[in-house]
Scaffold this active site. Structure first.
Site, short mmCIF file in Angstrom:
data_model
loop_
_atom_site.label_atom_id
_atom_site.label_comp_id
_atom_site.label_asym_id
_atom_site.label_seq_id
_atom_site.Cartn_x
_atom_site.Cartn_y
_atom_site.Cartn_z
N ASP A 268 70.60 -52.05 42.95
CA ASP A 268 69.45 -52.06 44.16
C ASP A 268 69.13 -53.34 44.64
OD1 ASP A 268 66.27 -52.49 43.83
OD2 ASP A 268 67.64 -52.35 41.91
N CYS A 306 85.01 -50.49 58.84
CA CYS A 306 84.05 -49.73 58.60
C CYS A 306 83.91 -48.39 59.77
CB CYS A 306 82.75 -50.57 58.80
SG CYS A 306 81.29 -49.59 58.37
N CYS A 308 80.91 -46.64 59.84
CA CYS A 308 79.45 -46.35 60.51
C CYS A 308 79.28 -46.25 61.69
CB CYS A 308 78.61 -47.72 59.63
SG CYS A 308 78.69 -49.05 60.72
N CYS A 311 79.62 -49.36 63.94
CA CYS A 311 81.27 -49.97 64.28
C CYS A 311 81.82 -49.00 65.00
CB CYS A 311 81.57 -50.07 62.81
SG CYS A 311 80.89 -51.38 62.01
N HIS A 337 74.77 -50.44 59.36
CA HIS A 337 76.20 -51.12 58.95
C HIS A 337 76.45 -51.67 57.58
CE1 HIS A 337 79.82 -53.21 58.65
NE2 HIS A 337 79.16 -54.38 58.44
#
Length: 373
Positions: A268, A306, A308, A311, A337
């Site tokens: 994380d 990508c 997302c 994008c 993103h």
């Protein structure tokens, strides 16, 4: 049906490294490992809606016991029925014990009892103990809670680190005893600074307790990369193989790869969203500073590889404009993103492990010097 708060299944080990592919079962869903976990310190991943998190396929997010204890407070969380209901999130949540945040405060006093500090909200004195940390996390109702530990600074003297290791062990035993929520897993944290023998000592102590998983703490606290690598190589593969392994607070592709190579499963970091808020994108070709004027007329997406929302719908030129004008949307799009990039990144890592080509994947990715950051 799941028996207990958590089940870990080791699916495959890479033939040429300590990298492993696994699966964690929780009452709120399945977590495929290795996994990157977005950080939602205050019950929200900054600037993102829950639907955004699901769109990028976040399987688990983090909350922070210290911050949630201060605000909104335990009474609010009790009234709401826990953090899942409070924030309307139905997937797994892991909570940090608050230890790192407490130790980052200047005005604090550490004793065997706990840590005495002044609230950054109103200056009132608070004694954070293992028992209080468990009460907070049980009230939050996360799927995975963390034992209360002491995180020492990178430059701490050996004598102090040695004392801290034993204190963390005592706090771990108290955390385990105070933790009574049967449907919540509890992880122990291995400390020891940058002394390999003290890491071994802490690992032996913490793994003597029947925690549901184990974490390496005290890394990414300002040390040089080589020190992080040395401790990871020394300690990561020694953690119990039949339980999840979590390295706390790391989020660059380089350190994720190093962690996976040494047997770690969970990571994380606030880095991807923080970078996004400051105008920087993480891509398969390294970092991209979208504040730079050279992107003013760009009609290409942030990253051609990508999928997302940012994008698929916007250009570098548009996001450059938003960032230069300090528009909130620019920060949101880059946060979406960057998190999607890391989630896709670990998805490719998982595939490489399954096919016994993790080291090839790592070598190919890092052959581009722009990816080393």
């Amino acid at each position: 049906m799941l028996e207990g708060p958590l089940k870990y299944e080791l699916l495959h080990k890479d033939k040429h490294s300590n990298a492993r592919r696994g699966r964690i079962y929780t009452p709120n869903g399945i977590i495929e490992t290795p996994v990157f976990m977005p950080v939602g310190t205050n019950g929200t991943v900054k600037a993102l809606k829950n639907s955004d998190l699901k769109d990028i396929e976040a399987e688990i997010i983090l909350g922070n016991a210290f911050h949630l204890f201060l605000r909104p407070g335990l009474e609010v969380l009790k009234n709401a029925g826990g953090l899942h209901k409070f924030m309307n999130w139905d997937r797994p949540i892991l909570t940090d014990s608050g230890g790192f945040q407490v130790f980052s405060l200047r005005d604090r006093k550490i004793s065997d009892e706990g840590v005495l500090f002044r609230s950054p909200l109103d200056g009132s004195k608070i004694m954070m103990t293992p028992e209080l940390s468990m009460e907070i996390q049980m009230t939050i109702g996360s799927n995975i809670a963390m034992a209360f530990d002491e995180c020492v600074e990178a430059g701490a003297e050996r004598k102090y680190v040695e004392e801290s290791v034993d204190r963390t062990f005592e706090w771990a035993k108290r955390s385990y005893k105070a933790h009574t929520k049967k449907d919540q897993a509890l992880f122990g944290i291995v400390q020891g600074g940058f002394h390999e023998d003290l890491r071994d000592r802490s690992l032996k102590q913490i793994t003597s307790i029947d925690f549901d998983g184990f974490a390496l703490g005290g890394l990414s606290v300002g040390e040089h990369y080589s020190e992080t690598e040395r401790i990871l190589k020394h300690s990561g593969p020694k953690l119990p193989e039949d339980k999840p392994r979590y390295i706390m607070g790391i989020g660059t592709p380089l350190i994720i790869l190093m962690s996976v190579e040494n047997g770690m499963d969970m990571f994380d970091c606030v880095l991807p969203t923080r970078m996004g808020r400051h105008g920087t994108a993480m891509t398969w070709e390294g970092k991209v500073n979208l504040k730079a004027g050279k992107w003013k007329y760009s009609t290409e997406p942030i990253d051609n590889k990508c999928d997302c929302y940012a994008c698929q719908n916007h250009t570098r030129g548009y996001i450059h404009h938003l960032i230069r004008k300090d528009e909130i949307l620019g920060k949101i799009l880059l946060s979406i993103h960057n998190l999607r990039f890391l989630i896709n990144f670990v998805k490719e890592v998982r595939k490489a492990i399954e096919e016994d080509r993790f080291l090839e994947f790592k070598e190919e990715f890092l052959s581009n010097p722009n990816n080393v950051y």
